[in-house]
Design a protein around this motif. Sequence first.
Motif, PDB file in Angstrom:
ATOM      1  N   ARG A 104       0.976  -1.169  -0.030  1.00 31.21           N
ATOM      2  CA  ARG A 104       0.069  -0.114   0.005  1.00 31.21           C
ATOM      3  C   ARG A 104       0.861   1.288  -0.076  1.00 31.21           C
ATOM      4  O   ARG A 104       1.974   1.183   0.419  1.00 31.21           O
ATOM      5  CB  ARG A 104      -0.967  -0.022   1.161  1.00 31.21           C
ATOM      6  N   LEU A 105       0.296   2.264  -0.353  1.00 27.52           N
ATOM      7  CA  LEU A 105       0.875   3.656  -0.654  1.00 27.52           C
ATOM      8  C   LEU A 105       0.207   4.691   0.416  1.00 27.52           C
ATOM      9  O   LEU A 105      -0.922   4.779   0.495  1.00 27.52           O
ATOM     10  CB  LEU A 105       0.872   4.355  -1.995  1.00 27.52           C
ATOM     11  N   GLU A 106       1.183   5.294   1.235  1.00 26.76           N
ATOM     12  CA  GLU A 106       0.688   6.258   2.184  1.00 26.76           C
ATOM     13  C   GLU A 106       1.301   7.425   2.145  1.00 26.76           C
ATOM     14  O   GLU A 106       2.609   7.520   2.096  1.00 26.76           O
ATOM     15  CB  GLU A 106       0.697   5.715   3.409  1.00 26.76           C
ATOM     16  N   PRO A 107       0.830   8.711   1.892  1.00 27.89           N
ATOM     17  CA  PRO A 107      -0.660   8.907   1.791  1.00 27.89           C
ATOM     18  C   PRO A 107      -1.296   8.442   0.531  1.00 27.89           C
ATOM     19  O   PRO A 107      -0.418   8.495  -0.650  1.00 27.89           O
ATOM     20  CB  PRO A 107      -0.865  10.381   1.846  1.00 27.89           C
ATOM     21  N   SER A 108      -2.423   8.008   0.584  1.00 24.02           N
ATOM     22  CA  SER A 108      -2.895   7.479  -0.857  1.00 24.02           C
ATOM     23  C   SER A 108      -3.369   8.619  -1.705  1.00 24.02           C
ATOM     24  O   SER A 108      -4.022   9.425  -1.513  1.00 24.02           O
ATOM     25  CB  SER A 108      -4.199   6.751  -0.412  1.00 24.02           C
ATOM     26  N   ARG A 109      -2.545   8.536  -2.988  1.00 19.81           N
ATOM     27  CA  ARG A 109      -2.649   9.729  -3.847  1.00 19.81           C
ATOM     28  C   ARG A 109      -2.977   9.029  -5.354  1.00 19.81           C
ATOM     29  O   ARG A 109      -2.532   8.238  -5.667  1.00 19.81           O
ATOM     30  CB  ARG A 109      -1.680  10.892  -3.829  1.00 19.81           C
ATOM     31  N   THR A 110      -3.702   9.974  -5.947  1.00 23.64           N
ATOM     32  CA  THR A 110      -3.886   9.871  -7.532  1.00 23.64           C
ATOM     33  C   THR A 110      -2.794  10.291  -8.252  1.00 23.64           C
ATOM     34  O   THR A 110      -2.307   9.509  -9.345  1.00 23.64           O
ATOM     35  CB  THR A 110      -5.314  10.157  -8.032  1.00 23.64           C
ATOM     36  N   ASN A 163       7.527  -1.085   6.597  1.00 18.36           N
ATOM     37  CA  ASN A 163       7.439   0.110   5.509  1.00 18.36           C
ATOM     38  C   ASN A 163       8.511   0.729   5.186  1.00 18.36           C
ATOM     39  O   ASN A 163       9.742   0.422   5.700  1.00 18.36           O
ATOM     40  CB  ASN A 163       6.783   1.424   6.463  1.00 18.36           C
ATOM     41  N   LEU A 207       2.526  -2.587  -7.233  1.00 11.73           N
ATOM     42  CA  LEU A 207       1.826  -1.286  -7.055  1.00 11.73           C
ATOM     43  C   LEU A 207       2.720  -0.492  -8.103  1.00 11.73           C
ATOM     44  O   LEU A 207       4.103  -0.575  -8.186  1.00 11.73           O
ATOM     45  CB  LEU A 207       2.263  -0.706  -5.690  1.00 11.73           C
ATOM     46  N   VAL A 258       6.481   9.826   0.197  1.00  7.94           N
ATOM     47  CA  VAL A 258       5.594   8.585   0.287  1.00  7.94           C
ATOM     48  C   VAL A 258       6.073   7.534   1.175  1.00  7.94           C
ATOM     49  O   VAL A 258       7.272   7.329   1.378  1.00  7.94           O
ATOM     50  CB  VAL A 258       5.128   8.427  -0.914  1.00  7.94           C
TER      51      VAL A 258
END
Length: 368
Positions: free
Chosen positions: A30-36, A83, A112, A44
């Motif tokens: 997963r990517l944080e923060p989740s962004r388009t 992470n 991802l 990130v």
Amino acid sequence: MELNILHLLLLLTSVVHSALSQGEIKTVLRLEPSRTQIFPGDSVTLICDTEPKSEPTGRYKFYMKPEHQDHEQHLTFWIKENNYNITSVKKKSDSGSYWCERYGIDTEGDRLHVIVSGEIKTVLRLEPSRTQIFPGDSVTLICDTEPKTQPAVWYKFYKKPEHQDQDQDLTDWITWNNYNISSVKKSDSASYRCRRDNIVGDRLYLIVSELPEPTVTVVSPQRPFYSGDTVTLSCDITPQYTDWELYLWNRDRTCITNKTSRTISISLPDEAGQYSCSGRRAGRPKMSSTSSSFTVSSQVTINSWSWRLRLASSLAVVSVYLLLTVVLIVKVRGTICACESDKASGQSIEDYEAQADVTDRRYLNVAV
């Protein structure tokens, strides 16, 4: 015997179920923060998780395959944290596919794909945004980015004055993204730019406009001024702005606190001096420049009785001496003529001069 076979079947069922359950768990990145969208300079974090959720094992490994490349890269060896942080994303080198491995899980999860968008541009903005800047205004330079992204760690501001080739450092490296000019001066007309970490932005051109210029004019009376006159002066400011609320007057560079209207009256000779003025208003520009000095002085007047008596006395004295001069000239010329005509009689020139000297003294005594 049948009991042993039953136990064996239950044991085999448990092992098969455990194996099947183990095979269903897969890693998820997963990517944080989740962004388009991700831009250069963003920070990130990649988080290695599982689906379905399971107890952490304590050992993780992260991988990456850059865009347009065939080989994989190990981002980490086996680490305890689940992470991996990219503190400042770069456009080319950080675009690619990412995945992770969790110790004890053989099933690789989906990759991802991270695509870094166009370059982040450092932009210097002016607040408040205005088309005209006047001396005395307060403005703030804001070092920002297009498109918007996370704040940088360090900022630096530069200024290049007009008619100069080199930038001047307005600040050292600072941790805030703004620089304030509390009271703008004409010398602040220059080009400005800022550096955001290692990215330098385009220049912002700041042009400071001229303040409205006042002029001191005479309302009444017309020059020349005399002692006893009351002179009315007016502070006339360029007609671009008409809503001046307050006028400041100076005499000999000292503020006149009790005169704040557009026109003022001064008495001569007590209030003679050099006068200048300026204006104040609520809008922008809030003030005008200060006018050039206007000199108000009085000439000698002859309206008083004392000056009339002095003038009459002076004229009388001058008249007497003029009359005496004329008489002396006539007398001397008569004496010379008599001398020439009477040479034959034997009278000497010395006798005529002695006679003329006696006559002159008589006239002088009369004049005195």
